[in-house]
Design a protein around this motif. Structure first.
Motif, short mmCIF file in Angstrom:
data_model
loop_
_atom_site.label_atom_id
_atom_site.label_comp_id
_atom_site.label_asym_id
_atom_site.label_seq_id
_atom_site.Cartn_x
_atom_site.Cartn_y
_atom_site.Cartn_z
N THR A 15 0.84 -1.20 0.00
CA THR A 15 0.00 0.00 0.00
C THR A 15 0.88 1.24 0.00
O THR A 15 1.85 1.33 0.76
CB THR A 15 -0.92 0.02 1.23
OG1 THR A 15 -1.69 -1.19 1.27
CG2 THR A 15 -1.86 1.22 1.18
N LEU A 16 0.51 2.18 -0.86
CA LEU A 16 1.26 3.43 -0.96
C LEU A 16 0.27 4.57 -1.14
O LEU A 16 -0.54 4.56 -2.07
CB LEU A 16 2.21 3.38 -2.17
CG LEU A 16 3.00 4.66 -2.46
CD1 LEU A 16 3.97 4.97 -1.31
CD2 LEU A 16 3.75 4.56 -3.78
N LYS A 17 0.35 5.51 -0.20
CA LYS A 17 -0.50 6.69 -0.32
C LYS A 17 0.22 7.78 -1.10
O LYS A 17 1.44 7.87 -1.09
CB LYS A 17 -0.87 7.21 1.07
CG LYS A 17 -1.76 6.26 1.85
CD LYS A 17 -2.21 6.87 3.17
CE LYS A 17 -3.15 5.92 3.91
NZ LYS A 17 -3.63 6.51 5.20
N PHE A 18 -0.54 8.60 -1.81
CA PHE A 18 0.06 9.65 -2.62
C PHE A 18 -0.80 10.91 -2.57
O PHE A 18 -2.00 10.87 -2.29
CB PHE A 18 0.21 9.18 -4.08
CG PHE A 18 -1.08 8.83 -4.76
CD1 PHE A 18 -1.86 9.80 -5.37
CD2 PHE A 18 -1.54 7.50 -4.80
CE1 PHE A 18 -3.05 9.48 -6.00
CE2 PHE A 18 -2.73 7.18 -5.42
CZ PHE A 18 -3.49 8.16 -6.03
N VAL A 19 -0.11 12.02 -2.85
CA VAL A 19 -0.79 13.31 -3.01
C VAL A 19 -1.12 13.55 -4.48
O VAL A 19 -2.19 14.05 -4.81
CB VAL A 19 0.09 14.46 -2.46
CG1 VAL A 19 -0.58 15.81 -2.70
CG2 VAL A 19 0.37 14.26 -0.98
N SER A 20 -0.18 13.15 -5.37
CA SER A 20 -0.40 13.29 -6.80
C SER A 20 0.22 12.09 -7.51
O SER A 20 1.35 11.69 -7.18
CB SER A 20 0.23 14.59 -7.31
OG SER A 20 0.03 14.73 -8.71
N TYR A 21 -0.51 11.52 -8.47
CA TYR A 21 -0.03 10.31 -9.16
C TYR A 21 -0.52 10.35 -10.60
O TYR A 21 -1.65 10.75 -10.89
CB TYR A 21 -0.53 9.06 -8.45
CG TYR A 21 -0.02 7.77 -9.04
CD1 TYR A 21 1.28 7.35 -8.82
CD2 TYR A 21 -0.85 6.97 -9.83
CE1 TYR A 21 1.76 6.16 -9.36
CE2 TYR A 21 -0.39 5.78 -10.37
CZ TYR A 21 0.92 5.39 -10.13
OH TYR A 21 1.39 4.21 -10.67
N LEU A 22 0.38 9.93 -11.52
CA LEU A 22 0.04 9.91 -12.94
C LEU A 22 -0.10 8.47 -13.42
O LEU A 22 0.78 7.64 -13.20
CB LEU A 22 1.13 10.61 -13.77
CG LEU A 22 1.13 12.14 -13.80
CD1 LEU A 22 2.36 12.64 -14.55
CD2 LEU A 22 -0.13 12.68 -14.44
N VAL A 23 -1.20 8.19 -14.08
CA VAL A 23 -1.40 6.92 -14.78
C VAL A 23 -1.22 7.20 -16.27
O VAL A 23 -2.03 7.91 -16.87
CB VAL A 23 -2.78 6.32 -14.50
CG1 VAL A 23 -2.95 5.01 -15.28
CG2 VAL A 23 -2.98 6.08 -13.02
N ASN A 24 -0.13 6.67 -16.85
CA ASN A 24 0.19 6.95 -18.26
C ASN A 24 -0.50 5.96 -19.18
O ASN A 24 -0.59 4.77 -18.89
CB ASN A 24 1.70 6.87 -18.48
CG ASN A 24 2.44 8.00 -17.79
OD1 ASN A 24 2.09 9.16 -17.96
ND2 ASN A 24 3.45 7.67 -17.01
N LEU A 25 -0.95 6.48 -20.31
CA LEU A 25 -1.58 5.66 -21.33
C LEU A 25 -0.98 6.03 -22.67
O LEU A 25 -1.11 7.19 -23.12
CB LEU A 25 -3.10 5.88 -21.34
CG LEU A 25 -3.90 5.11 -22.39
CD1 LEU A 25 -3.80 3.62 -22.15
CD2 LEU A 25 -5.35 5.56 -22.40
#
Length: 378
Positions: free
Chosen positions: A212-222
């Motif tokens: 488990t990893l919490k984040f403030v900002s995360y990008l899912v690339n496509l």
């Protein structure tokens, strides 16, 4: 001559773009584009093909013009009035030089401008389509390996809330991502759609373990090109770059370490192409002049076929030179300039013979060649 050039260039460009459309049919159909959008994409693709089409269009324009003059015996009338072939040269030479300048502009700046705008347009269409596909309270699995759910979606500010993403694109791992809010953005430089998620957590599963990893900002690339089976557009290749970028790469002493030797050779070959194809407008245009005069008495469609055959000879030599240059067997500046040198020498020799009225009458030769078959048939 100018009208013939425009007609030839337009016809050849249309055929090439239709073929390109068939190659990218899944990209166009997947985006559900309208006629205006497809027309705009074709406009951006045009410079990529104009570099090669302008020399053959220039050759055909001069060939058809002088073939008509020769067939109508106007050339004989001009010679009888004291006008030699040398006095007729300034007009086609000026026309060829104008084509050279236009082709240089396309080769130096037009290609990279067109391909950059083409990618930007496709990414923008994909982003808009993605925003349309995201319906609140609905699981969306149109993207390979991704399942996206947003409980709320505001079309005004393009923002999603209470988001769930199932990412199973890894071979042995999968990730479940939940976020408070997010939106769709584009990375035009890398050709990617991105889901920018904020205030959430990632639950990654690998070999019966959950991290488990919490984040403030995360990008899912496509990668949009893989999504629409257009991976040939995923990376800017040397033949799609501007001349400035190509020179910058060629001047980099560490380019071979960053990429490989094959890439270095492709860059060097492409630099030579940006000069040789514009010069080919002048070379092939001059070659077409005495070639057309030798077809006196032959129907125009026969002459056109012969002219296309000569261009195929030129393009075959040119393609072989490119292959030899990219394989490292022959220096690019030697191989790519060799077809121009051969055809230029032939053009000068042919013009000299034609001016002295010593040219080979290919029209008479073809006519005599057909006579035995006519006699046998009779």
């Amino acid at each position: 001559m100018l009208l013939t050039f425009i007609i030839c260039l337009g016809s050849l460009l249309t055929l090439i773009l239709i073929g390109r459309m068939l190659q990218l049919k899944e990209l166009f159909l997947g985006q559900s584009l309208g006629v205006m959008e497809i027309g705009r994409l074709f406009f951006y693709l045009s410079p990529f093909f104009l570099q090669l089409l302008m020399p053959i269009s220039c050759m055909l324009a001069i060939f058809l013009t002088f073939l008509r003059i020769s067939s109508d015996r106007e050339l004989i009338a001009l010679k009888a009035g004291g006008v030699s072939l040398y006095k007729l040269l300034p007009s086609p030479v000026l026309f060829c030089c104008l084509c050279c300048v236009a082709n240089l502009a396309v080769a130096f700046w037009g290609i990279s401008w067109g391909m950059d705008n083409f990618r930007a347009e496709v990414l923008e269409f994909a982003r808009n389509r993605t925003q349309i596909m995201i319906q609140p309270g609905t699981f969306n699995s149109d993207f390979p390996g991704l399942t996206i759910f947003a409980e709320q979606y505001d079309p005004g500010n393009k923002e999603m809330r209470l988001i769930f993403v199932q990412d199973s694109r890894g071979d042995e791992t999968s990730a479940t991502i939940v976020a408070e809010k997010g939106r769709v953005v584009t990375d035009k430089e890398r050709g990617r759609l991105q889901f920018l998620l904020n205030d959430g957590a990632i639950y990654r599963t690998a070999k019966d373990q959950v991290h488990t990893l919490k984040f403030v900002s995360y990008l899912v690339n496509l990668d949009i090109w893989k999504t629409f089976n257009a991976e040939q557009l995923s990376e800017t290749r040397p033949r799609e770059m501007s001349i400035m970028n190509l020179r910058r790469l060629a001047a980099d002493p560490d380019l071979a370490k960053k990429r490989d030797e094959d890439y270095v050779r492709k860059v060097n070959v492409e630099i030579q192409k940006r000069y040789t194809l514009p010069v080919a407008c002048l070379v092939l245009g001059l070659f077409a002049l005495p070639f057309a005069c030798s077809f006196q008495g032959v129907k125009q469609y026969v002459g056109v076929l012969m002219a296309l055959g000569m261009f195929i000879v030129y393009y075959s030599l040119y393609s072989i030179s490119i292959s030899l240059g990219e394989s490292g067997f022959l220096a690019p500046w030697i191989g790519l300039w060799l077809p121009n040198v051969i055809f230029f020498v032939s053009a000068i020799f042919g013009i000299r013979l034609t001016a002295q009225e010593k040219s080979i009458r290919l029209g008479d030769w073809l006519t005599n060649l057909r006579m035995p078959f006519r006699k046998k048939s009779s």
